[in-house]
Scaffold this motif. Structure first.
Motif, PDB file in Angstrom:
ATOM      1  N   PHE A 440       0.915  -1.205  -0.017  1.00 14.45           N
ATOM      2  CA  PHE A 440      -0.261   0.020   0.017  1.00 14.45           C
ATOM      3  C   PHE A 440       0.931   1.248  -0.067  1.00 14.45           C
ATOM      4  O   PHE A 440       1.979   1.270   0.406  1.00 14.45           O
ATOM      5  N   SER A 441       0.332   2.298  -0.768  1.00 16.96           N
ATOM      6  CA  SER A 441       1.173   3.613  -0.737  1.00 16.96           C
ATOM      7  C   SER A 441       0.032   4.646  -0.775  1.00 16.96           C
ATOM      8  O   SER A 441      -1.088   4.533  -1.356  1.00 16.96           O
ATOM      9  N   TYR A 442       0.305   5.644   0.309  1.00 22.29           N
ATOM     10  CA  TYR A 442      -0.671   6.859   0.519  1.00 22.29           C
ATOM     11  C   TYR A 442      -0.587   7.721  -1.034  1.00 22.29           C
ATOM     12  O   TYR A 442      -1.696   8.256  -1.145  1.00 22.29           O
ATOM     13  N   ASN A 443       0.475   7.750  -1.534  1.00 20.52           N
ATOM     14  CA  ASN A 443       0.741   8.862  -2.627  1.00 20.52           C
ATOM     15  C   ASN A 443       0.918   8.055  -4.055  1.00 20.52           C
ATOM     16  O   ASN A 443       1.027   8.822  -5.012  1.00 20.52           O
ATOM     17  N   GLY A 444       0.500   6.718  -3.942  1.00 16.27           N
ATOM     18  CA  GLY A 444       0.732   6.063  -5.340  1.00 16.27           C
ATOM     19  C   GLY A 444       2.261   5.976  -5.569  1.00 16.27           C
ATOM     20  O   GLY A 444       2.421   5.464  -7.101  1.00 16.27           O
ATOM     21  N   GLU A 445       3.224   6.240  -5.034  1.00 16.98           N
ATOM     22  CA  GLU A 445       4.560   6.215  -5.260  1.00 16.98           C
ATOM     23  C   GLU A 445       5.530   5.534  -4.216  1.00 16.98           C
ATOM     24  O   GLU A 445       6.009   4.557  -4.896  1.00 16.98           O
ATOM     25  N   ASN A 446       5.329   5.787  -3.337  1.00 14.51           N
ATOM     26  CA  ASN A 446       6.090   5.143  -1.901  1.00 14.51           C
ATOM     27  C   ASN A 446       5.342   4.227  -1.278  1.00 14.51           C
ATOM     28  O   ASN A 446       4.464   4.609  -0.482  1.00 14.51           O
ATOM     29  N   ASP A 447       5.483   2.851  -1.291  1.00 10.65           N
ATOM     30  CA  ASP A 447       4.919   1.907  -0.419  1.00 10.65           C
ATOM     31  C   ASP A 447       5.310   2.083   0.943  1.00 10.65           C
ATOM     32  O   ASP A 447       6.600   2.250   1.464  1.00 10.65           O
ATOM     33  N   VAL A 448       4.122   2.075   1.859  1.00 10.16           N
ATOM     34  CA  VAL A 448       4.323   2.441   3.340  1.00 10.16           C
ATOM     35  C   VAL A 448       4.295   0.870   3.815  1.00 10.16           C
ATOM     36  O   VAL A 448       4.769   0.663   4.878  1.00 10.16           O
ATOM     37  N   LEU A 449       3.460   0.027   3.085  1.00 11.64           N
ATOM     38  CA  LEU A 449       3.431  -1.345   3.544  1.00 11.64           C
ATOM     39  C   LEU A 449       3.936  -2.101   2.274  1.00 11.64           C
ATOM     40  O   LEU A 449       3.790  -2.096   1.156  1.00 11.64           O
ATOM     41  N   LYS A 450       4.840  -3.304   2.546  1.00 15.87           N
ATOM     42  CA  LYS A 450       5.241  -4.038   1.585  1.00 15.87           C
ATOM     43  C   LYS A 450       5.388  -5.272   1.742  1.00 15.87           C
ATOM     44  O   LYS A 450       5.488  -6.185   2.911  1.00 15.87           O
ATOM     45  N   ASN A 451       4.358  -6.300   1.130  1.00 14.92           N
ATOM     46  CA  ASN A 451       4.167  -7.579   1.106  1.00 14.92           C
ATOM     47  C   ASN A 451       3.957  -8.000   2.411  1.00 14.92           C
ATOM     48  O   ASN A 451       4.588  -9.145   2.912  1.00 14.92           O
ATOM     49  N   ILE A 452       2.797  -7.442   2.876  1.00 19.35           N
ATOM     50  CA  ILE A 452       2.326  -7.905   4.373  1.00 19.35           C
ATOM     51  C   ILE A 452       1.480  -9.189   4.468  1.00 19.35           C
ATOM     52  O   ILE A 452       0.482  -9.255   3.557  1.00 19.35           O
ATOM     53  N   SER A 453       1.991 -10.177   4.925  1.00 19.34           N
ATOM     54  CA  SER A 453       0.928 -11.481   4.964  1.00 19.34           C
ATOM     55  C   SER A 453       1.078 -12.011   6.556  1.00 19.34           C
ATOM     56  O   SER A 453       2.015 -11.991   7.060  1.00 19.34           O
ATOM     57  N   PHE A 454      -0.017 -12.104   6.877  1.00 22.03           N
ATOM     58  CA  PHE A 454      -0.203 -12.662   8.267  1.00 22.03           C
ATOM     59  C   PHE A 454      -1.604 -13.356   8.534  1.00 22.03           C
ATOM     60  O   PHE A 454      -2.416 -12.694   7.627  1.00 22.03           O
ATOM     61  N   ASP A 484      -7.977   1.988   0.513  1.00 26.98           N
ATOM     62  CA  ASP A 484      -8.125   0.653  -0.374  1.00 26.98           C
ATOM     63  C   ASP A 484      -6.540   0.266  -0.668  1.00 26.98           C
ATOM     64  O   ASP A 484      -5.737   1.074  -1.076  1.00 26.98           O
ATOM     65  N   ILE A 485      -6.325  -1.146  -0.638  1.00 31.10           N
ATOM     66  CA  ILE A 485      -4.960  -1.677  -0.940  1.00 31.10           C
ATOM     67  C   ILE A 485      -4.494  -1.274  -2.322  1.00 31.10           C
ATOM     68  O   ILE A 485      -5.531  -1.420  -3.306  1.00 31.10           O
ATOM     69  N   ASN A 486      -3.400  -1.303  -2.624  1.00 33.26           N
ATOM     70  CA  ASN A 486      -2.788  -1.282  -4.145  1.00 33.26           C
ATOM     71  C   ASN A 486      -2.690  -2.602  -4.775  1.00 33.26           C
ATOM     72  O   ASN A 486      -3.154  -2.866  -5.927  1.00 33.26           O
ATOM     73  N   ARG A 487      -2.109  -3.689  -3.812  1.00 34.08           N
ATOM     74  CA  ARG A 487      -1.933  -4.857  -4.319  1.00 34.08           C
ATOM     75  C   ARG A 487      -2.231  -5.739  -3.208  1.00 34.08           C
ATOM     76  O   ARG A 487      -1.927  -5.507  -1.929  1.00 34.08           O
ATOM     77  N   GLY A 488      -2.441  -7.019  -3.499  1.00 34.91           N
ATOM     78  CA  GLY A 488      -2.695  -8.042  -2.407  1.00 34.91           C
ATOM     79  C   GLY A 488      -4.436  -8.170  -2.327  1.00 34.91           C
ATOM     80  O   GLY A 488      -5.091  -8.020  -3.030  1.00 34.91           O
ATOM     81  N   LYS A 489      -4.396  -8.919  -1.142  1.00 36.18           N
ATOM     82  CA  LYS A 489      -5.897  -8.985  -0.583  1.00 36.18           C
ATOM     83  C   LYS A 489      -5.908  -9.223   1.018  1.00 36.18           C
ATOM     84  O   LYS A 489      -5.229  -9.569   1.482  1.00 36.18           O
ATOM     85  N   ILE A 490      -7.163  -8.608   1.484  1.00 34.81           N
ATOM     86  CA  ILE A 490      -7.504  -8.763   2.730  1.00 34.81           C
ATOM     87  C   ILE A 490      -8.890  -9.487   2.803  1.00 34.81           C
ATOM     88  O   ILE A 490      -9.719  -8.925   2.109  1.00 34.81           O
ATOM     89  N   THR A 491      -9.063 -10.367   3.634  1.00 28.49           N
ATOM     90  CA  THR A 491     -10.327 -11.005   3.883  1.00 28.49           C
ATOM     91  C   THR A 491     -10.546 -11.245   5.251  1.00 28.49           C
ATOM     92  O   THR A 491      -9.841 -11.317   6.193  1.00 28.49           O
TER      93      THR A 491
END
Length: 677
Positions: A440-454, A484-491
Motif C-alpha cells: 500500500f502507498s498513500y501517494n501512489g509512489e512510495n509503499d508504506v506497506l510491502k508484501n504484508i502477510s499474516f 484501499d490496498i494497491n496490491r494483495g488481498k485482505i479477507t
C-alpha cells in the motif's frame, strides 16, 4: 458524468419548494399591480377633476349635484351632461392664466402662450394669435366650480389608500413566504452537505483543515441563504415591478416607453461586466475566510502548545497577515461597488429625465401635441419608481456574486465522490482476518506497506509493534477500509473486504484510539452514541467491565454527567475508559486498540488489562502498542520495520530470537530500571 451549472443546481434546490415560491410570486404580482395603480389614479384626479374645470361648460335649466351656479345661471361640465338635462343657450370655458382663473363664452381653438390685459385674453403660438373677452373669477366663484369634483377626488383617494393597504398585505405575505422558502432550501442544503461529509473518504480530510470544511457548511451556505432571501427576492421583485411600470408607460405614451426600455440592455450588459470584474475578488475573499476559519480552529485546538512554547506573537502575526489580505480584497471590492453601482443609477436617471424634458418640452414649443399635467405627473412618477428596482438590482450584484462563489465551493464539496451507505445488516463475523501479500502507498509512489502477510484467527490477539512510521496504523487503516490496498488481498472469514460496502464492513468492528474522542453530551450518550439498540443496562455493564464505575460513582450526575467538547473536564485515563466502554458496548467481533494504553497511568492500565482479558474472549483483537509490557499475553506479535514484517511470534519466542523485538524490550526495561533506581 458532467454536473449541471451552479445556477441550474441552485434552481433545482429552489424547485423543492416551488409551491411556496410560486405563491410568493403571485402575491408579489398582486402587490405590484395594486401599488402601480397610484400614478394612474393621480393622473385621473389631476386631469379629470383638478384641471377638469377648464373643460367646456354648458348652460342647463335644472339644478343637481354636478351643476354650478354662476351669474344666476346653472352650468354643467360638457362631459357631465346626461340625457335628462335640458340645455340652455350659453356655453363657456374657464382658462387659468398665472394663478388666476377667467371665463369666456368663446371656444379656444388652440393652446399657446396666454397673456391678460384688462378683460382681454391673448393666446399666441408662433405667428398665430387670437383675443378673447374674459371675466375674472373670484375665490368664492372658483370654489363653486370645484365643488362637484370633491366627491370623485375623495373616492379616488380612498381607492388609492385601499390599494396601498392591499399591496402592503401582499408584500408582507411575499416576504414571509420567500424567506420561509429560502430557510427551507438552506436547511436542506446544509443537511445534504453534512450528510455528504459523513460519506466522503477519509483521504478527503488528510490535506484539508477542519476549519475550511466548517466554513463551507456555515459561512458559504449562509451566503447562499442571502442569495435566496435578498438577491433573488430583489431580482424577482424588481423584475415584476419593472414589467408593471413598462406596461403602465405603454398605456401612457408608447414612444417614450420604447425609449425607456433602452435601460434593459444597459442593465444586462452592466451585470455581465460587473460579474467579470467582481468574480476574482469574491473568490479570493471566500478563500481567505476559509483560511481564517482554519487557522482559528487550529489555534484553539493547539492553544496549550502555543502558550507553552510562547508562540502567541508569531501566531498573531500569521493571523494578521491573513486578516490583512482579507481586508485588502474587501476594500477593492467595496471600491468597485462604490465607484459603479450608485453612479450608474444616477447617470441613467439623469439621462432619462433629460429625454423626458426634451421630448415634452419640444412638443410644447412646437405645438405639435397637447400634454396634460396629469400625464406629465404620471410619467415622472413612473420614471422615478422605475429607478428603485434598478437600484435594487445593481446594489444586489455584489451579494449575487458572493453567493455564486459560495455556491461553487459548496457544490464542489458535494461533488466529491462519496461512499455508498449500506444499512443492511450482515451476520456477525467469526473474526478470521487474513492479509495476503498486501502492499500500500498513500501517494501512489512510495509503499508504506510491502508484501504484508499474516493471519489472525477467531479469538486471537495480534500485536503490532515497531518504530514510528513502520506501518502499524496503516495496517489498521486498510482493515477498516479507510484506504484501499494497491496490491494483495485482505479477507475477513474468507470474504474479500473490497467486495463489501464500507458501512457493512465496519458493523462488527470496534476501535479505541490513543487520543480518545468524546462528543458533547453525557457519559452515557458517549458510550451508546445514541444507538437505540444499545440499552442503558448495556452501557452501564460496559463501563463496569472496563472499571470506569469507580470514578463515575464519584460524579454528581454519575452516568448522566455532562461531557464537554472532547471531554475536556475528564482526565485522559477517564476518557480512555469511556472509549473502551464504547467499543465493548457495540460488542465487536474484531477489536482494535490503537496505542490505547499509551496515555494512561499504570493503575488504570492494570484495570483495563484485567477487563480486556475477560471481554476479548471470542473476539479477534489487534493491539498497536509501544509499551511492550501490555502485549506479553498476545497470541502473535508482528514486528514491523519500514513497512515490512521482520519478526513474528509470541513474546517468549521473540525474546529468544534476540532480534529487533529483544532490543526494543531491553531498551524499555532498561529505562524502567533507571527510573526506579
Amino acid at each position: 458524468m458532467t454536473q449541471p451549472s451552479t445556477g441550474k443546481r441552485l434552481v433545482q434546490y429552489a424547485l423543492h419548494y416551488k409551491k411556496i415560491i410560486i405563491l410568493a410570486l403571485v402575491m408579489l404580482t398582486f402587490a405590484v399591480a395594486a401599488e402601480l395603480t397610484g400614478p394612474f389614479i393621480a393622473k385621473k384626479m389631476i386631469d379629470d377633476h383638478m384641471m377638469g374645470i377648464q373643460s367646456p361648460w354648458v348652460e342647463v335649466t335644472n339644478k343637481d349635484d354636478s351643476a354650478v351656479t354662476y351669474n344666476d345661471r346653472y352650468y354643467k361640465r360638457e362631459d357631465y351632461i346626461s340625457q335628462e338635462d335640458t340645455l340652455g343657450e350659453r356655453e363657456m370655458e374657464i382658462i387659468q392664466v398665472g394663478r388666476s382663473f377667467y371665463t369666456t363664452e368663446k371656444h379656444l381653438t388652440f393652446t399657446g402662450e396666454a397673456s391678460i390685459s384688462g378683460n382681454t385674453l391673448t393666446i399666441s403660438s408662433g405667428e398665430r394669435a387670437e383675443t378673447y373677452q374674459v371675466d375674472k373669477l373670484n375665490q368664492k366663484e372658483l370654489l363653486a366650480f370645484y365643488q362637484p369634483e370633491i366627491s370623485p377626488i375623495i373616492l379616488l383617494l380612498s381607492l388609492y389608500v385601499g390599494l396601498l393597504f392591499i399591496a402592503a398585505i401582499f408584500q408582507y405575505g411575499k416576504s414571509l413566504l420567500l424567506q420561509k422558502a429560502a430557510n427551507r432550501i438552506i436547511q436542506k442544503m446544509r443537511t445534504d452537505v453534512f450528510e455528504h461529509i459523513q460519506r466522503v473518504p477519509i483521504t478527503y480530510f488528510d490535506n484539508r483543515p477542519a476549519g475550511k470544511i466548517v466554513s463551507r457548511v456555515t459561512n458559504d451556505t449562509e451566503a447562499i441563504r442571502e442569495l435566496y432571501v435578498k438577491v433573488l427576492a430583489s431580482f424577482f421583485t424588481s423584475g415584476i415591478y419593472m414589467t408593471g411600470i413598462f406596461v403602465a408607460l405603454f398605456f401612457l405614451h408608447v414612444k417614450l416607453a420604447l425609449i425607456t426600455m433602452l435601460l434593459i440592455p444597459i442593465i444586462f450588459i452592466w451585470i455581465i461586466v460587473y460579474r467579470k470584474m467582481a468574480s476574482k475578488y469574491n473568490h479570493l475573499i471566500r478563500t481567505r475566510v476559509s483560511d481564517i476559519n482554519g487557522m482559528i480552529n487550529e489555534s484553539i485546538q493547539g492553544m496549550t502548545i502555543i502558550r507553552a512554547f510562547r508562540r502567541k506573537k508569531e501566531t498573531l502575526n500569521e493571523f494578521e497577515a491573513l486578516n490583512e489580505e482579507h481586508f485588502t480584497y474587501q476594500n477593492k471590492l467595496l471600491s468597485l461597488n462604490s465607484l459603479t453601482s450608485h453612479n450608474l443609477v444616477a447617470v441613467l436617471r439623469n439621462i432619462a429625465f433629460v429625454v423626458l424634458i426634451w421630448y415634452f418640452g419640444g412638443q410644447s414649443i412646437s405645438g405639435s401635441g397637447i400634454i396634460s399635467v396629469g400625464l406629465l405627473y404620471a410619467f415622472v412618477d413612473y420614471l422615478n419608481r422605475l429607478f428603485q428596482p434598478v437600484t435594487d438590482i445593481v446594489n444586489q450584484l455584489a451579494q449575487l456574486e458572493q453567493a455564486r462563489v459560495s455556491s461553487e465551493r459548496v457544490f464542489q464539496l458535494l461533488d466529491e465522490k462519496g461512499e455508498e451507505v449500506e444499512v443492511k445488516e450482515i451476520p456477525r463475523y467469526e473474526g478470521n482476518v487474513k492479509f495476503d501479500d498486501v502492499s500500500f502507498s498513500y501517494n501512489g509512489e512510495n509503499d508504506v506497506l510491502k508484501n504484508i502477510s499474516f493471519e489472525a484467527r477467531k479469538g486471537e490477539t495480534v500485536a503490532l509493534v515497531g518504530h514510528t512510521g513502520s506501518g502499524k496504523s496503516s495496517i489498521i487503516n486498510l482493515l477498516f477500509r479507510y484506504y484501499d490496498i494497491n496490491r494483495g488481498k485482505i479477507t475477513i472469514d474468507d470474504n474479500d473486504i473490497t467486495k463489501l460496502p464500507r458501512q457493512q464492513l465496519r458493523q462488527h468492528m470496534g476501535i479505541v484510539l490513543q487520543d480518545p474522542f468524546l462528543f458533547t453530551g453525557t457519559i452515557e450518550s458517549n458510550v451508546s452514541l445514541e444507538n437505540q439498540e444499545i440499552t442503558k443496562e448495556k452501557v452501564h455493564k460496559a463501563l463496569q467491565d472496563v472499571g470506569a464505575e469507580k470514578f463515575i460513582k464519584q460524579l454528581p450526575n454519575q452516568y448522566e454527567e455532562p461531557v464537554l467538547e472532547k471531554g475536556s473536564t475528564l482526565s485522559s485515563g477517564e476518557r480512555q475508559l469511556i472509549s473502551f466502554a464504547r467499543a465493548l458496548a457495540y460488542d465487536p467481533a474484531i477489536l482494535i486498540l490503537d496505542e490505547a494504553t499509551a496515555n494512561i497511568d499504570t493503575e488504570t492500565e492494570a484495570m483495563i488489562q484485567k477487563a480486556l482479558n475477560i471481554v476479548k474472549k471470542g473476539r479477534t483483537t489487534f493491539i498497536i502498542a509501544h509499551r511492550l509490557s501490555t502485549i506479553r499475553e498476545a497470541d502473535q506479535i508482528l514486528v514491523l520495520d519500514h513497512g515490512e514484517i521482520v519478526e513474528r511470534g509470541s513474546h517468549e519466542q521473540l525474546l529468544n530470537q534476540k532480534g529487533k523485538y529483544y532490543q526494543m524490550y531491553q531498551l524499555q526495561t532498561g529505562k524502567n530500571t533507571v527510573q526506579v533506581g
